[in-house]
Design a protein around this motif. Structure first.
Motif, PDB file in Angstrom:
ATOM      1  N   ALA A 104       0.804  -1.224   0.000  1.00 22.65           N
ATOM      2  CA  ALA A 104       0.000   0.000   0.000  1.00 22.65           C
ATOM      3  C   ALA A 104       0.838   1.275   0.000  1.00 22.65           C
ATOM      4  N   SER A 105       2.081   1.197   0.455  1.00 22.00           N
ATOM      5  CA  SER A 105       2.879   2.422   0.623  1.00 22.00           C
ATOM      6  C   SER A 105       3.604   2.870  -0.646  1.00 22.00           C
ATOM      7  N   LEU A 106       3.545   2.052  -1.709  1.00 20.61           N
ATOM      8  CA  LEU A 106       4.172   2.424  -2.981  1.00 20.61           C
ATOM      9  C   LEU A 106       3.091   2.725  -4.010  1.00 20.61           C
ATOM     10  N   ASN A 107       3.247   3.818  -4.721  1.00 24.18           N
ATOM     11  CA  ASN A 107       2.298   4.195  -5.765  1.00 24.18           C
ATOM     12  C   ASN A 107       2.402   3.217  -6.931  1.00 24.18           C
ATOM     13  N   GLN A 108       1.338   2.463  -7.165  1.00 24.31           N
ATOM     14  CA  GLN A 108       1.375   1.396  -8.172  1.00 24.31           C
ATOM     15  C   GLN A 108       1.493   1.924  -9.605  1.00 24.31           C
ATOM     16  N   ARG A 109       1.228   3.215  -9.792  1.00 24.52           N
ATOM     17  CA  ARG A 109       1.268   3.793 -11.136  1.00 24.52           C
ATOM     18  C   ARG A 109       2.621   4.423 -11.467  1.00 24.52           C
ATOM     19  N   MET A 110       3.512   4.437 -10.495  1.00 24.77           N
ATOM     20  CA  MET A 110       4.827   5.052 -10.701  1.00 24.77           C
ATOM     21  C   MET A 110       5.895   3.977 -10.860  1.00 24.77           C
ATOM     22  N   LYS A 111       6.868   4.258 -11.695  1.00 23.47           N
ATOM     23  CA  LYS A 111       8.026   3.366 -11.808  1.00 23.47           C
ATOM     24  C   LYS A 111       8.897   3.513 -10.567  1.00 23.47           C
ATOM     25  N   VAL A 112       9.688   2.485 -10.292  1.00 30.08           N
ATOM     26  CA  VAL A 112      10.566   2.494  -9.119  1.00 30.08           C
ATOM     27  C   VAL A 112      11.511   3.692  -9.155  1.00 30.08           C
ATOM     28  N   LEU A 113      11.991   4.055 -10.332  1.00 27.76           N
ATOM     29  CA  LEU A 113      12.871   5.218 -10.478  1.00 27.76           C
ATOM     30  C   LEU A 113      12.243   6.455  -9.858  1.00 27.76           C
ATOM     31  N   ASP A 114      10.970   6.709 -10.182  1.00 23.64           N
ATOM     32  CA  ASP A 114      10.303   7.917  -9.692  1.00 23.64           C
ATOM     33  C   ASP A 114       9.896   7.802  -8.231  1.00 23.64           C
ATOM     34  N   ILE A 115       9.582   6.565  -7.783  1.00 22.37           N
ATOM     35  CA  ILE A 115       9.244   6.372  -6.365  1.00 22.37           C
ATOM     36  C   ILE A 115      10.441   6.687  -5.478  1.00 22.37           C
ATOM     37  N   VAL A 116      11.596   6.122  -5.807  1.00 23.42           N
ATOM     38  CA  VAL A 116      12.807   6.326  -4.993  1.00 23.42           C
ATOM     39  C   VAL A 116      13.277   7.778  -5.089  1.00 23.42           C
ATOM     40  N   ALA A 117      13.030   8.423  -6.236  1.00 24.72           N
ATOM     41  CA  ALA A 117      13.533   9.788  -6.455  1.00 24.72           C
ATOM     42  C   ALA A 117      12.610  10.865  -5.890  1.00 24.72           C
ATOM     43  N   GLU A 118      11.481  10.487  -5.278  1.00 24.28           N
ATOM     44  CA  GLU A 118      10.537  11.489  -4.760  1.00 24.28           C
ATOM     45  C   GLU A 118      11.219  12.472  -3.815  1.00 24.28           C
ATOM     46  N   GLY A 119      11.993  11.935  -2.859  1.00 26.22           N
ATOM     47  CA  GLY A 119      12.690  12.806  -1.910  1.00 26.22           C
ATOM     48  C   GLY A 119      13.771  13.644  -2.582  1.00 26.22           C
ATOM     49  N   LEU A 120      14.479  13.044  -3.537  1.00 26.14           N
ATOM     50  CA  LEU A 120      15.511  13.777  -4.276  1.00 26.14           C
ATOM     51  C   LEU A 120      14.912  14.972  -4.994  1.00 26.14           C
ATOM     52  N   ASP A 121      13.727  14.769  -5.594  1.00 26.53           N
ATOM     53  CA  ASP A 121      13.061  15.849  -6.324  1.00 26.53           C
ATOM     54  C   ASP A 121      12.554  16.924  -5.361  1.00 26.53           C
ATOM     55  N   ALA A 122      11.925  16.477  -4.263  1.00 30.31           N
ATOM     56  CA  ALA A 122      11.338  17.438  -3.319  1.00 30.31           C
ATOM     57  C   ALA A 122      12.397  18.345  -2.699  1.00 30.31           C
ATOM     58  N   HIS A 123      13.569  17.777  -2.422  1.00 31.72           N
ATOM     59  CA  HIS A 123      14.635  18.559  -1.776  1.00 31.72           C
ATOM     60  C   HIS A 123      15.685  19.064  -2.770  1.00 31.72           C
ATOM     61  N   GLN A 124      15.397  18.866  -4.050  1.00 32.95           N
ATOM     62  CA  GLN A 124      16.267  19.374  -5.134  1.00 32.95           C
ATOM     63  C   GLN A 124      17.731  18.967  -4.919  1.00 32.95           C
TER      64      GLN A 124
END
Length: 325
Positions: A104-124
């Motif tokens: 439930a904690s992983l967005n099923q519509r997102m690739k693993v690349l984008d899931i893991v990179a969420e924090g990287l993107d948010a904090h630039q």
């Protein structure tokens, strides 16, 4: 575990409360006046029955729920109440959470690349797409996955692999403190040890501090330096892992420990279990006295009249019980 800690608290929790309104006038006291400290580099285990408030406590600490009352200090700075956007943003970089359900904690519509990179993107934290991809690959390899996994979707992985993706996501912003909310309870027994060993290796390599929430006492004993026991929203005992499992004081802790099966069949057959009788009080209407009084085999008159104080009764051994007033 034989670790030496700087006794300056890394996380300090003072009188934390998290209440939920139920209906028009009723209040559910999910976390009620909880205080404890966590030292840098240690693992504090948190155990208790389902519904005792463990996960709510973790989610409140990480700002997924607003605090009803009390204070939380992280590395000497207050991180509860009305924080500026800058302070709250910095806290979410230094503190992360690994969730219980890797499905439930992983967005099923997102690739693993984008899931893991969420924090990287948010904090630039990446200057371009190539650096972003390279960091995700390093994170996946850190948790035992490969480059080719980053272009797949969560449903293509096993439960253990999904939890590794969740761990990689938490590590992405290089946190110092991680709340692991029952991270192995949804996994097969054969996979649980692998995930726990991974968390221990990461702690050694990165100097991480953990709040490890679980109901599996054997796993808590394996991973924790100190252990806190919760019952109906409150801490009833807190001490070192060794002291808790060898010399527990609270009757509730003793009952939990007596339920752990022993490997020796002769000892298992001969030992006496502490059975709990009586009904579990409603967390909405707790009433006066100790909240464990209705089930406690050692209950006294005073237990029904007033609540015990959570106090230090031995060096670094805290308990809330009238037996030790």
């Amino acid at each position: 575990m034989d670790k030496k800690f700087n006794k300056t608290p890394f996380l300090s929790v003072h009188g934390l409360k998290k209440y939920f309104t139920v209906g028009r006038k009723q209040v559910l006291k999910a976390v009620d006046d909880v205080s404890f400290e966590i030292y840098r580099g240690e693992t504090l285990g948190l155990v208790g029955e389902s519904g005792c408030g463990k996960s709510t406590l973790g989610r409140t600490l990480i700002h997924l729920y607003p605090v009803t009352d009390g204070e939380v200090f992280f590395d000497g700075e207050k991180v509860s109440g009305n924080l500026s956007h800058k302070k709250a943003f910095e806290f979410t970089r230094r503190a992360q959470m690994i969730f219980q359900d890797p499905y439930a904690s992983l967005n099923q519509r997102m690739k693993v690349l984008d899931i893991v990179a969420e924090g990287l993107d948010a904090h630039q934290l990446c200057s371009d797409h190539a650096e972003r991809e390279a960091m995700v690959v390093r994170l996946l390899e850190t948790v035992g996955l490969q480059r080719e996994h980053m272009n797949r979707y969560p449903h293509e992985f096993s439960g253990g692999q999904r939890q590794r993706i969740g761990i990689a996501r938490a590590l992405a912003v290089n946190p110092e403190f991680i709340i692991a909310d029952e991270p192995i309870s949804a996994l097969d027994v054969s996979i649980q040890a692998q995930v726990v060993n991974l968390l221990q290796d990461l702690q050694q390599e990165r100097g991480l501090t953990y709040l490890f929430i679980a109901h599996d006492l054997s796993m808590i004993r394996h991973i924790s330096d100190r252990v806190g026991v919760m019952y109906l929203g409150s801490l009833v005992e807190l001490t070192s892992s060794e002291a808790l499992f060898d010399h527990s004081l609270h009757p509730y802790t003793q009952a939990l420990l007596s339920a752990i099966p022993l490997a020796d069949p002769v000892l298992e057959r001969s030992r006496e279990r502490m059975m709990l009788h009586g009904s579990l009080p409603s967390p909405i209407n707790l009433g006066a006295g100790c909240r464990f009084a209705s089930r406690c085999p050692k209950v006294m008159d005073v237990c029904r009249q007033r609540s015990p104080v959570f106090a230090e009764v031995r060096p670094d051994h805290f308990v809330a019980c009238h037996l030790y007033d």
